[in-house]
Design a protein around this motif. Sequence first.
Motif, short mmCIF file in Angstrom:
data_model
loop_
_atom_site.label_atom_id
_atom_site.label_comp_id
_atom_site.label_asym_id
_atom_site.label_seq_id
_atom_site.Cartn_x
_atom_site.Cartn_y
_atom_site.Cartn_z
N TYR A 7 38.59 62.34 -10.09
CA TYR A 7 38.97 63.21 -11.18
C TYR A 7 39.82 62.45 -12.17
O TYR A 7 40.57 61.55 -11.82
CB TYR A 7 39.71 64.45 -10.66
N SER A 8 39.73 62.85 -13.41
CA SER A 8 40.46 62.14 -14.47
C SER A 8 41.95 62.43 -14.38
O SER A 8 42.40 63.32 -13.68
CB SER A 8 39.92 62.59 -15.84
N SER A 9 42.73 61.67 -15.14
CA SER A 9 44.17 61.87 -15.20
C SER A 9 44.53 62.68 -16.44
O SER A 9 45.53 62.44 -17.10
CB SER A 9 44.89 60.52 -15.22
N ALA A 10 43.69 63.65 -16.77
CA ALA A 10 43.92 64.48 -17.94
C ALA A 10 45.27 65.19 -17.82
O ALA A 10 45.81 65.39 -16.74
CB ALA A 10 42.80 65.51 -18.09
N SER A 11 45.81 65.59 -18.98
CA SER A 11 47.15 66.16 -19.00
C SER A 11 47.24 67.47 -18.23
O SER A 11 48.34 67.87 -17.84
CB SER A 11 47.58 66.38 -20.45
N ASN A 12 46.13 68.13 -18.01
CA ASN A 12 46.18 69.41 -17.29
C ASN A 12 45.86 69.25 -15.82
O ASN A 12 45.63 70.24 -15.13
CB ASN A 12 45.23 70.42 -17.93
N LEU A 13 45.84 68.01 -15.31
CA LEU A 13 45.60 67.76 -13.90
C LEU A 13 46.93 67.45 -13.22
O LEU A 13 47.64 66.53 -13.64
CB LEU A 13 44.61 66.62 -13.70
N TYR A 14 47.25 68.22 -12.17
CA TYR A 14 48.52 68.07 -11.47
C TYR A 14 48.23 67.66 -10.02
O TYR A 14 47.89 68.51 -9.19
CB TYR A 14 49.31 69.37 -11.52
N SER A 15 48.30 66.39 -9.75
CA SER A 15 48.09 65.89 -8.39
C SER A 15 49.35 66.12 -7.57
O SER A 15 50.45 65.70 -7.97
CB SER A 15 47.75 64.40 -8.42
N VAL A 16 49.20 66.75 -6.42
CA VAL A 16 50.39 67.06 -5.62
C VAL A 16 51.09 65.79 -5.14
O VAL A 16 52.30 65.79 -4.91
CB VAL A 16 50.04 67.99 -4.44
N LYS A 17 50.35 64.70 -4.98
CA LYS A 17 50.99 63.46 -4.56
C LYS A 17 51.88 62.87 -5.64
O LYS A 17 52.84 62.16 -5.34
CB LYS A 17 49.93 62.45 -4.11
N SER A 18 51.60 63.19 -6.89
CA SER A 18 52.47 62.74 -7.98
C SER A 18 53.82 63.45 -7.95
O SER A 18 54.78 62.99 -8.58
CB SER A 18 51.79 62.99 -9.33
N PHE A 19 53.90 64.55 -7.21
CA PHE A 19 55.14 65.31 -7.11
C PHE A 19 55.81 65.12 -5.75
O PHE A 19 56.74 65.84 -5.41
CB PHE A 19 54.87 66.79 -7.37
N GLY A 20 55.33 64.14 -4.97
CA GLY A 20 56.00 63.78 -3.74
C GLY A 20 55.30 64.16 -2.45
O GLY A 20 55.76 63.79 -1.36
N ALA A 21 54.22 64.92 -2.51
CA ALA A 21 53.53 65.31 -1.29
C ALA A 21 52.97 64.08 -0.57
O ALA A 21 52.45 63.16 -1.20
CB ALA A 21 52.40 66.29 -1.60
N LYS A 22 53.08 64.07 0.76
CA LYS A 22 52.62 62.92 1.55
C LYS A 22 51.18 63.08 2.03
O LYS A 22 50.45 62.11 2.12
CB LYS A 22 53.55 62.73 2.76
N GLY A 23 50.82 64.28 2.44
CA GLY A 23 49.46 64.48 2.94
C GLY A 23 49.19 63.78 4.24
O GLY A 23 48.05 63.41 4.53
N ASP A 24 50.26 63.61 5.07
CA ASP A 24 50.08 62.89 6.34
C ASP A 24 49.95 63.84 7.54
O ASP A 24 49.85 63.38 8.67
CB ASP A 24 51.25 61.93 6.56
N GLY A 25 49.98 65.14 7.28
CA GLY A 25 49.84 66.11 8.37
C GLY A 25 51.10 66.33 9.17
O GLY A 25 51.12 67.18 10.06
N LEU A 26 52.15 65.59 8.89
CA LEU A 26 53.42 65.68 9.62
C LEU A 26 54.57 66.13 8.72
O LEU A 26 55.43 66.92 9.13
CB LEU A 26 53.76 64.33 10.25
N THR A 27 54.58 65.63 7.50
CA THR A 27 55.63 65.97 6.55
C THR A 27 55.41 67.38 6.02
O THR A 27 54.28 67.76 5.72
CB THR A 27 55.62 64.98 5.38
N ASP A 28 56.48 68.16 5.89
CA ASP A 28 56.40 69.47 5.26
C ASP A 28 56.26 69.26 3.76
O ASP A 28 57.19 68.86 3.08
CB ASP A 28 57.66 70.28 5.58
N ASP A 29 55.07 69.52 3.24
CA ASP A 29 54.77 69.27 1.83
C ASP A 29 54.96 70.50 0.95
O ASP A 29 54.63 70.46 -0.25
CB ASP A 29 53.33 68.76 1.67
N THR A 30 55.46 71.59 1.50
CA THR A 30 55.53 72.85 0.76
C THR A 30 56.25 72.70 -0.57
O THR A 30 55.74 73.10 -1.62
CB THR A 30 56.24 73.93 1.61
N ASN A 31 57.46 72.15 -0.57
CA ASN A 31 58.26 72.08 -1.79
C ASN A 31 57.63 71.15 -2.83
O ASN A 31 57.73 71.40 -4.04
CB ASN A 31 59.68 71.62 -1.47
#
Length: 236
Positions: A7-31
């Motif tokens: 997916y493109s890096s368009a201004s309306n695309l919000y990648s959760v990893k850009s906001f700190g999410a790990k996606g490792d299945g262990l870290t609480d990514d809620t916040n």
Amino acid sequence: MIITRKYSSASNLYSVKSFGAKGDGLTDDTNYVQAAITAMEAAVSPGGILYFPKGSYLLRGTAEWRSIKVNAGNVTIRGDGIGLSRLVQADAQYPVIGIGADANAVGSVLIEHLGFIAAESLTDDGQDLEEAKGSLLSVIGDEDNMIRSLTVRDCLFENGMRRCIYLKNIKIANINECQMQAGDDQDHVTAVKPANSGVSWHLYVGSNIYLDEDDQPKARVLDPAFGSGSGTVVVH
């Protein structure tokens, strides 16, 4: 063969990893995920694409029977595929994603290419089963300002504790090309009719795969019986 979507890096695309999410299945990514949603809702034109790159995102309930909540804008929630982008429910009391229900807020919603993975247990607190508790996905519009449209496609729902999908106050909902796993006493989809009897609604259930808790084929369980109002349910 697994196809990874780009997916493109368009201004309306919000990648959760850009906001700190790990996606490792262990870290609480809620916040971290909620921070991405907050940014999306605070934009000049609220809404956009909430993107979950490949990974397993552990989401823990905090309030209002939902782990993360979306309240504003026309929203797409998208992953890289059902086996690649997994939203893992930490507590079965809380849907992995809860959408709505603030008046005049959420317009149209598209959810695609995601796996919703259930927690292993549900603590019964005696609340009415009509509510969204025990669902993997809940989408709830306001009674007087219903969500205009919802499309859920190419998603996996793995063993929701009471149901896979809970819907309420949506004008048009379309569920297609999904795989839903539900036990003997569970619904694949619960659709609550609007309290306003003068409002019409339409639910389209397309070509989905329905499984029991042992991954064996199962007859579809669709409950549109709650509430009142005129509605149409079309099942393929």
